[in-house]
Enzyme design. Sequence first.
Site, PDB file in Angstrom:
ATOM      1  N   ASP A  42      21.905 -26.555  -2.976  1.00 39.19           N
ATOM      2  CA  ASP A  42      22.709 -27.574  -3.102  1.00 39.19           C
ATOM      3  C   ASP A  42      23.538 -27.099  -2.025  1.00 39.19           C
ATOM      4  OD1 ASP A  42      21.503 -27.246  -5.760  1.00 39.19           O
ATOM      5  OD2 ASP A  42      22.908 -26.963  -6.828  1.00 39.19           O
ATOM      6  N   HIS A  77      23.308 -23.999  -7.093  1.00 43.27           N
ATOM      7  CA  HIS A  77      23.010 -23.017  -6.298  1.00 43.27           C
ATOM      8  C   HIS A  77      23.348 -22.509  -4.409  1.00 43.27           C
ATOM      9  CE1 HIS A  77      20.789 -25.419 -10.136  1.00 43.27           C
ATOM     10  NE2 HIS A  77      20.120 -24.213  -9.751  1.00 43.27           N
TER      11      HIS A  77
HETATM   12  C1  XLS Z   1      17.228 -26.701 -14.760  1.00 40.76           C
HETATM   13  C2  XLS Z   1      18.989 -25.345 -15.350  1.00 40.76           C
HETATM   14  C3  XLS Z   1      20.162 -25.116 -14.317  1.00 40.76           C
HETATM   15  C4  XLS Z   1      20.320 -23.923 -14.388  1.00 40.76           C
HETATM   16  C5  XLS Z   1      20.634 -23.592 -12.880  1.00 40.76           C
HETATM   17  O1  XLS Z   1      16.937 -27.162 -16.274  1.00 40.76           O
HETATM   18  O2  XLS Z   1      19.732 -26.320 -16.329  1.00 40.76           O
HETATM   19  O3  XLS Z   1      19.807 -26.334 -13.850  1.00 40.76           O
HETATM   20  O4  XLS Z   1      21.267 -24.899 -15.246  1.00 40.76           O
HETATM   21  O5  XLS Z   1      19.748 -23.173 -12.300  1.00 40.76           O
END
Ligand code: XLS
Length: 441
Positions: free
Chosen positions: A109, A106
């Site tokens: 991140d 993201h």
């Molecule tokens: C959350 C999601 C997230 C997505 C990406 O539950 O799995 O991590 O994979 O935003």
Amino acid sequence: MTPVQPDSIFSSIPAIRFEGVESDNPFSFRYYDPSRIVAGKTMAEHFRFACAYWHSFNGNGSDPFGGPTHIFPWDRYTDPLDRARAKMDAAFDFMTRLGLGYYCFHDVDVVDYTDDVADNERRLQAMVAYAKQKQVETGIMLLWGTANLFSHRRYMNGAATNPDFKVLAHGAAQVKAALDATIELGGAGYVFWGGREGYMSLLNTNMSLEKENLARFLHTAKDYGRRNGFTGTFFIEPKPGEPSKHQYDFDVETVVGFLRQYDLLGDFKINIEVNHATLAGHTFTHELQAAADAGVLGSVDANRGDYQNGWDTDQFPNNLNELTEAMLIFLEAGGLQGGGVNFDAKIRRNSTDPADLFYAHIGGMDAFARALITADKILQKSEYKKFRADRYASYEGGAGKDFRNGKLTLEDLRDLAISGGEPEVKSGRQEWLENIINRYL
Ligand code: XLS
Ligand code: NI
Ligand code: NI
């Protein structure tokens, strides 16, 4: 290949190699052999394993009851870009030692965001330049990028589905920057996971307008990406709830219906997460099959839930039976379209050694590899395929085929009921099929 980082938190960990089932070395693969060919492709090509930046390099073990237990050396830097670069050094060092070919992130991140849109864009661009260089040095590639439209306070009522248009615009600004980053880094995909694209209470919610806005938002983002040279795949990642009480992208079938309704089916595929499937009351295999049947089996977020807890515990996958059944569908569907297998999984709060991150990924990769080998054997050697085909043989010819072709009326069916007599009772042989899995494991 860049040399691994000498001063990294991972410097005591050796490079992980395939050593085979006889190996007792916990820092080796026993099943995952990247160059081994299974069903016409190498394991590396089948899986395109990726590491999730957020769990591995931001997740610090904190929970609602306590603060961080994973103490990261890069957190000592006060400058956000210094911190981001040190973190990225560690991330690429980790992936290099593990032999992991891909990563996913993201925007937030990679580098901390503030409330200033233009400043955030500059920060992300600086980190994209840094990542690009790392990618060239290591050969590691971006599987997908995404924007975090759920953590900031402004998104508490959603981003694309927010009742306030100003919030939607902020979400769009983040998606633009994250898409630009993904394009610049040659990302294979771009993911939309709508964590807060849903609602808590219908009392304050206009559901039809929110869904319409979500569709318009996706169209707008997709058009921008295509205009700006993004040739990869757009993915929607379904989840039934958490953090919303009701999430619009509930499960695969719901998303397929939504994409069809809003004319997005040609542009989006699905990223299926195991723990999201189980939260929706499905199995991982159900979701894989539903996506494969709709032609949208795009990517996988690999993890597992907990049988006793009803939330997204995001544990590393280790259930061989479940994965073997999944690999049967995966192989019969011809694999993933555009995506890979991203470990959207985190080590536990009390897994505090740098080595734990390796054990976790090694275990997950080996479990997938072993399941793939087993599923391939089942398809090649067992009666699994034949039994399934025979079960539906009555639709392959005669009146059954005529029915499928729309040639029979309700009256015809009634007459066939009489002429055919009482159908023979035929076993579904579920236990026999379940035994086949264990026999080939
Ligand atoms: C959350 C999601 C997230 C997505 C990406 O539950 O799995 O991590 O994979 O935003
Ligand atoms: Ni996910
Ligand atoms: Ni998840």
